[in-house]
Scaffold this motif. Sequence first.
Motif, PDB file in Angstrom:
ATOM      1  N   ASP A  91      -0.332   5.788  16.368  1.00 30.36           N
ATOM      2  CA  ASP A  91       0.962   6.307  15.905  1.00 30.36           C
ATOM      3  C   ASP A  91       1.106   7.788  16.222  1.00 30.36           C
ATOM      4  OD1 ASP A  91       2.326   4.099  14.897  1.00 30.36           O
ATOM      5  OD2 ASP A  91       1.289   4.201  12.964  1.00 30.36           O
TER       6      ASP A  91
ATOM      7  N   GLU B  79      12.145   9.524  12.206  1.00 31.08           N
ATOM      8  CA  GLU B  79      11.239  10.316  11.358  1.00 31.08           C
ATOM      9  C   GLU B  79      11.527  10.093   9.881  1.00 31.08           C
ATOM     10  OE1 GLU B  79      11.444  14.406  12.537  1.00 31.08           O
ATOM     11  OE2 GLU B  79      10.881  13.915  14.608  1.00 31.08           O
TER      12      GLU B  79
ATOM     13  N   ARG C 101      15.247  -3.174   4.920  1.00 28.93           N
ATOM     14  CA  ARG C 101      14.278  -3.417   3.839  1.00 28.93           C
ATOM     15  C   ARG C 101      13.609  -2.094   3.524  1.00 28.93           C
ATOM     16  NH1 ARG C 101       9.685  -6.524   5.019  1.00 28.93           N
ATOM     17  NH2 ARG C 101       9.463  -7.243   2.897  1.00 28.93           N
TER      18      ARG C 101
ATOM     19  N   PHE D  23      10.237   6.496   8.905  1.00 25.32           N
ATOM     20  CA  PHE D  23       8.830   6.199   9.172  1.00 25.32           C
ATOM     21  C   PHE D  23       7.920   6.277   7.941  1.00 25.32           C
ATOM     22  CE2 PHE D  23       4.594   7.416  10.787  1.00 25.32           C
ATOM     23  CZ  PHE D  23       4.323   6.279  11.543  1.00 25.32           C
ATOM     24  N   PRO D  24       7.926   7.361   7.183  1.00 30.89           N
ATOM     25  CA  PRO D  24       6.989   7.416   6.046  1.00 30.89           C
ATOM     26  C   PRO D  24       7.252   6.332   5.003  1.00 30.89           C
ATOM     27  CG  PRO D  24       7.952   9.573   6.500  1.00 30.89           C
ATOM     28  CD  PRO D  24       8.737   8.571   7.269  1.00 30.89           C
ATOM     29  N   MET D  25       8.490   5.834   4.954  1.00 30.79           N
ATOM     30  CA  MET D  25       8.817   4.761   4.002  1.00 30.79           C
ATOM     31  C   MET D  25       8.436   3.387   4.558  1.00 30.79           C
ATOM     32  SD  MET D  25      12.847   5.559   3.437  1.00 30.79           S
ATOM     33  CE  MET D  25      13.628   7.100   3.859  1.00 30.79           C
ATOM     34  N   ALA D  26       8.101   3.318   5.832  1.00 32.84           N
ATOM     35  CA  ALA D  26       7.941   2.031   6.526  1.00 32.84           C
ATOM     36  C   ALA D  26       9.186   1.172   6.332  1.00 32.84           C
ATOM     37  CB  ALA D  26       6.695   1.288   6.060  1.00 32.84           C
TER      38      ALA D  26
ATOM     39  N   ILE E 237      10.502  -4.603  -3.223  1.00 34.39           N
ATOM     40  CA  ILE E 237      11.215  -4.370  -1.964  1.00 34.39           C
ATOM     41  C   ILE E 237      12.687  -4.735  -2.112  1.00 34.39           C
ATOM     42  CG2 ILE E 237      11.288  -4.840   0.524  1.00 34.39           C
ATOM     43  CD1 ILE E 237       8.592  -3.679  -0.423  1.00 34.39           C
TER      44      ILE E 237
ATOM     45  N   THR F 282       6.712   5.978  17.313  1.00 36.09           N
ATOM     46  CA  THR F 282       8.136   6.316  17.477  1.00 36.09           C
ATOM     47  C   THR F 282       8.502   7.676  16.904  1.00 36.09           C
ATOM     48  OG1 THR F 282       8.620   5.116  15.442  1.00 36.09           O
ATOM     49  CG2 THR F 282       8.907   3.913  17.516  1.00 36.09           C
ATOM     50  N   THR F 283       7.594   8.282  16.148  1.00 36.74           N
ATOM     51  CA  THR F 283       7.873   9.637  15.645  1.00 36.74           C
ATOM     52  C   THR F 283       7.017  10.687  16.350  1.00 36.74           C
ATOM     53  OG1 THR F 283       6.261   9.334  13.866  1.00 36.74           O
ATOM     54  CG2 THR F 283       8.556   8.779  13.361  1.00 36.74           C
TER      55      THR F 283
ATOM     56  N   ALA G  22       2.307  11.493   7.219  1.00 35.14           N
ATOM     57  CA  ALA G  22       3.420  10.537   7.356  1.00 35.14           C
ATOM     58  C   ALA G  22       2.912   9.181   7.846  1.00 35.14           C
ATOM     59  CB  ALA G  22       4.470  11.090   8.329  1.00 35.14           C
ATOM     60  N   ILE G  23       1.950   9.215   8.735  1.00 37.71           N
ATOM     61  CA  ILE G  23       1.381   7.957   9.245  1.00 37.71           C
ATOM     62  C   ILE G  23       0.672   7.203   8.122  1.00 37.71           C
ATOM     63  CG2 ILE G  23      -0.410   7.011  10.768  1.00 37.71           C
ATOM     64  CD1 ILE G  23       0.385   9.388  12.722  1.00 37.71           C
TER      65      ILE G  23
ATOM     66  N   LEU H 294       2.519  -3.023   2.011  1.00 42.06           N
ATOM     67  CA  LEU H 294       3.265  -3.691   0.930  1.00 42.06           C
ATOM     68  C   LEU H 294       4.452  -4.471   1.492  1.00 42.06           C
ATOM     69  CD1 LEU H 294       3.253  -0.789  -1.681  1.00 42.06           C
ATOM     70  CD2 LEU H 294       1.831  -2.845  -1.703  1.00 42.06           C
ATOM     71  N   MET H 295       5.139  -3.886   2.465  1.00 38.12           N
ATOM     72  CA  MET H 295       6.298  -4.556   3.065  1.00 38.12           C
ATOM     73  C   MET H 295       5.891  -5.851   3.754  1.00 38.12           C
ATOM     74  SD  MET H 295       9.121  -2.478   2.825  1.00 38.12           S
ATOM     75  CE  MET H 295      10.109  -2.545   4.304  1.00 38.12           C
TER      76      MET H 295
ATOM     77  N   GLU I  87       5.100 -10.293   1.828  1.00 40.85           N
ATOM     78  CA  GLU I  87       6.185 -10.940   1.084  1.00 40.85           C
ATOM     79  C   GLU I  87       5.903 -12.398   0.780  1.00 40.85           C
ATOM     80  OE1 GLU I  87      11.051 -11.062   0.949  1.00 40.85           O
ATOM     81  OE2 GLU I  87      10.072 -10.588   2.844  1.00 40.85           O
ATOM     82  N   THR I  88       5.113 -13.049   1.620  1.00 46.34           N
ATOM     83  CA  THR I  88       4.849 -14.479   1.403  1.00 46.34           C
ATOM     84  C   THR I  88       3.344 -14.731   1.332  1.00 46.34           C
ATOM     85  OG1 THR I  88       4.686 -15.045   3.754  1.00 46.34           O
ATOM     86  CG2 THR I  88       6.895 -15.069   2.776  1.00 46.34           C
TER      87      THR I  88
ATOM     88  N   TYR J 286       2.964   1.914   2.815  1.00 48.02           N
ATOM     89  CA  TYR J 286       4.169   1.143   2.496  1.00 48.02           C
ATOM     90  C   TYR J 286       4.324  -0.065   3.423  1.00 48.02           C
ATOM     91  CZ  TYR J 286       5.789   4.421  -1.013  1.00 48.02           C
ATOM     92  OH  TYR J 286       5.908   5.171  -2.146  1.00 48.02           O
ATOM     93  N   GLY J 287       3.882   0.084   4.648  1.00 47.98           N
ATOM     94  CA  GLY J 287       3.957  -1.033   5.585  1.00 47.98           C
ATOM     95  C   GLY J 287       3.119  -2.205   5.129  1.00 47.98           C
TER      96      GLY J 287
ATOM     97  N   SER K 114       1.368   7.384   4.968  1.00 50.77           N
ATOM     98  CA  SER K 114       2.423   6.858   4.096  1.00 50.77           C
ATOM     99  C   SER K 114       3.024   5.590   4.699  1.00 50.77           C
ATOM    100  CB  SER K 114       3.504   7.918   3.887  1.00 50.77           C
ATOM    101  OG  SER K 114       4.578   7.395   3.140  1.00 50.77           O
ATOM    102  N   ASN K 115       3.295   5.639   5.990  1.00 52.21           N
ATOM    103  CA  ASN K 115       3.832   4.467   6.685  1.00 52.21           C
ATOM    104  C   ASN K 115       2.870   3.284   6.567  1.00 52.21           C
ATOM    105  OD1 ASN K 115       3.597   2.885   9.487  1.00 52.21           O
ATOM    106  ND2 ASN K 115       5.749   3.366   9.114  1.00 52.21           N
TER     107      ASN K 115
END
Lengths: 538, 452
Positions: free
Chosen positions: B300, A122, A145, A125-128, A78, B305-306, B374-375, B384-385, B388-389, B381-382, B377-378
């Motif tokens: 979602d 948009e 981030r 979003f896919p990248m979070a 990240i 938000t999308t 897309a959801i 993984l994000m 962090e701790t 990655y979400g 994918s979010n």
Amino acid sequence: MRSLISRSLALSAALCLGGCATTSQTAPPPEAPAPQAPQQEQAQAPAQPQAPATVPTVPLHRPAPMQLVVQANPASPIVSFRLVFHAGSVDDPKGKEGLTALTADVLSEGGTRNLTSAQLLEALFPMAAELNASTDKELTVFSGRVHKDHLARFLDIFTDVLLAPRLSPQEFERLRARALSDVRNGLRSENDEMLGKVALDALLYQGHPYAHFVGGTEKGLESITLEDVKAHAARVFTQDRLVIGLAGPVDEALQKTVVSRLSALPATGAPRVELPPVPTTAGRALVVQKPTLSTAVSLGYVTPLRRGDPDFFPVSFALSYLGEHRQSSGVLFGELREKRGLNYGDYAYAEHFIEQPGTTYNRTNIARTQQDITVWIRPVVPGNGMFATRGALYFLDRLVKQGIPQDQFELRRGFLLGYSRLWEQTDQRRLGYAIDSLLYGTPDFLEQYRAALAKMTPESVQAAVRRQIRPEALNFAFVTQDADGLAKLLKEQPPSPISYASPKPPELLSEDKAIISLPLPIRADAVQVVPAQTFMEK
Amino acid sequence: MTQRLLPLLLLLLGVALPAAAEQVPASPFFPYPMQVDRLPNGLTVVRVPFKSPGLIAYQTVVRVGSRNEVEPGRTGFAHFFEHMMFKGTKNFPEGEREKVISTYGFDDNAFTSDDITVYHSYGPTAGLEKLVEIEADRFRNLEYSEPSFQTEALAVLGEYHKNAAQPYLKIEEELGRTAFTKHTYGHTTLGYYDDVKAMPQAYQYSRTFFERWYTPDNVLLFVVGDFDDAKLMQAVRKHYGPWDRKVASVNVPTEPPQTKERSVHIDWPQSTQPRHFHAWRTPAARLDTANAAIQAVLADYLVGTTSPLYKELVLDKQLAQDIGSDFGIHRDPHLFSVVAVLQKEENRAAVASAFNAAVKELATGKVDASRVEAIKSNTRYGLLMGMETAKSVATQLSVYAGIYGTPDALARHYQRVSEVKPADLVAFAKKYLTAANRTVLTLTPKTAGGQK
């Protein structure tokens, strides 16, 4: 996404951001002799040094334009960006209170030249990916981030937010309406605890650029135009005010790219605001009236003490012992909540504190030229408002007069040596601390704190406490339904007896006898009542 | 503290516990290997080595929450009991635990939800063995006096008071009360105000509560971070091994099917934005169905938000300040909601109509497959994000495991999410997002939009 029904929780972070001007523009209370310190049978101690009449202005350090701070962490997938501008609500023009925070919101949420606000969402979003802005009194942070898989795309968007914002009238109106709602509803109605803290700020910094709420005043927000936002961005989000923080898998190429792109920002803009000294007026009380089941209490005073002062670490230590934020090991928590069942928690702070959401730690990058020492009493049943306030004062005063017992001292040292490590466990927080260190001139701040902890003694801490902690200097803010009734009690200060639902040990009841009649350092002519619905009007 | 809204929640039930010892390898859905042991007394012990030099996160999940409060007048008790767990034992009387926590500098607290109670400590590895000792001791030997119990009840009352200023507590109370007529999800985790005020009189019941639910076979222990596994397990076996109670069984009433639309209105006496909720009764989170994963994606898809709704109502027409969903995974059938924070009361009908149109469009088969991707994918990655701790990893593991009842629930849930197809959303909406299955909650402030 942010939870809708807990929006006020999200707002609460913003509400902590500072003070606000009350609408009852009463003249500053007349000067009066400082009240006597509470009388307690305690160990004789040497006389305290003379209290300063004002907290002077010693400006924060000014790092080189676009100074780069890198916290490389190659193993992390990240990448973190943290752009900190020395620009905050102090830069709001008079009559346009809230402009800096609204400008940051319009830039970060309102879209870019290439992307409408919807397309911006948009794209992220896919990248979070995370892209946020937050404003305080003197600093504004744009943080981002993203997973390294999406770095290039995110970097384009993140820098466009600052370099090529869309500035659409529609988004401006949307975000301004939200900011107004945050004042009219969030601040005034939905969170008594935060309202109490904001009320205390308003009291402490009356007439000072810190006085108005970071999110703005009602009239200020109403008067702001899109042109104001456009001009303000160019005035304050400039190279000479910017520190660039990068963390994670950051290489030379990324550093160069970020610096190169941000070189398109204006080199300079408005001159820095010159903050005036803050009078250390003591003994004032502000009672905010609103319908509520309980009474929220905040107390504090402005102080010249800040990071870098030799007394800062020992005073931080002492106030952690008195009441580390949302930890159960503090004296106030133990005495007022655990033993007496008064409320949900009671804490003390050596510098301005805004909880980082999702943690119990202070936000980074809320550095301030002028600071305050505060105590927070979470809501109590109205009948115990006076007792709880006196109780907090009693234990604060005891700390000053008696210091910290040796066994408690060692426990607190151990606690802080471990607990302080938790403050720096994310890349964003590590960057935040590094950037704050630049602004305060305190390199390796947390390492220095831990080194100082190792050398402290109960005597050295108490000496610093006696120099810096002044119960007689306190000012008080309350949020309650029967404001007039509470104001009367504050002026007349009759005893505030308390009854308990369960038996209490004799030593506690003996302490209570001292608490129920303890004089609060409040001047009868300096007690104001303000209705919540007019709070932060202009 | 009560944490009603757990971010990232989703569920799948079914107690598919692993064998006595099992290595769960890293996967795309949880990128760290996990070691799982089940002690003879039923305690599940999960360890995840994680790069956090000198630090560990230690979390104990008890599968008890306000769902378990079946007796009248006892609402809020799981949360209250969470507070009592900090009150000491014979070995570590009240205050002694604090000394241990303070000695090492642990960040130490707990939270309660509808289904679980989680005790979490985060701090130096140096204190891990001592932490195992004091944690096992309180779970085995909790002991507190009636006066201490009565005093703590007042702290819980203070917690209620601090939350009561926000409209959300009232919303949660009224939505639950209306949507559920039998099941314990009808009351909030904080409990009804009258029950909270009466808590000091419930000392004997508190002992019953402890005996019923604080049992090794109803608990999962998670340790994430930098630790020596052999030493840790030696300490765990020594201190937790003798714990020998068995979890009780109570009858949590089944909620009868809903046959017609319900509604509830709140006149909020202060200033706030008007709110509009559509909440449908939906299935529980279980590992043998995709229901929770579908609802996570659906939140979602409909109001994220999308979503087209967000673009229309929030960004373009600005009828709502915000829209979203408060869906969270639950052990038993609960609610899927869409929520609008309205700009003005006058916008209510238009927003409700837009909600209805979006649901109808989906239920009749119109679905945007690219948005579903897309959801996903979010979500990927979400995840993984959000790791962090050591603490953030442990918290996610704990919440999912506590609700689903199995230590690897987090990964299994996210795998389920990755498998959701556009047609699943259509089928789900058609089956559950019907008017007859819906509760509509409306909130109107005294002064709409805060205007004086």
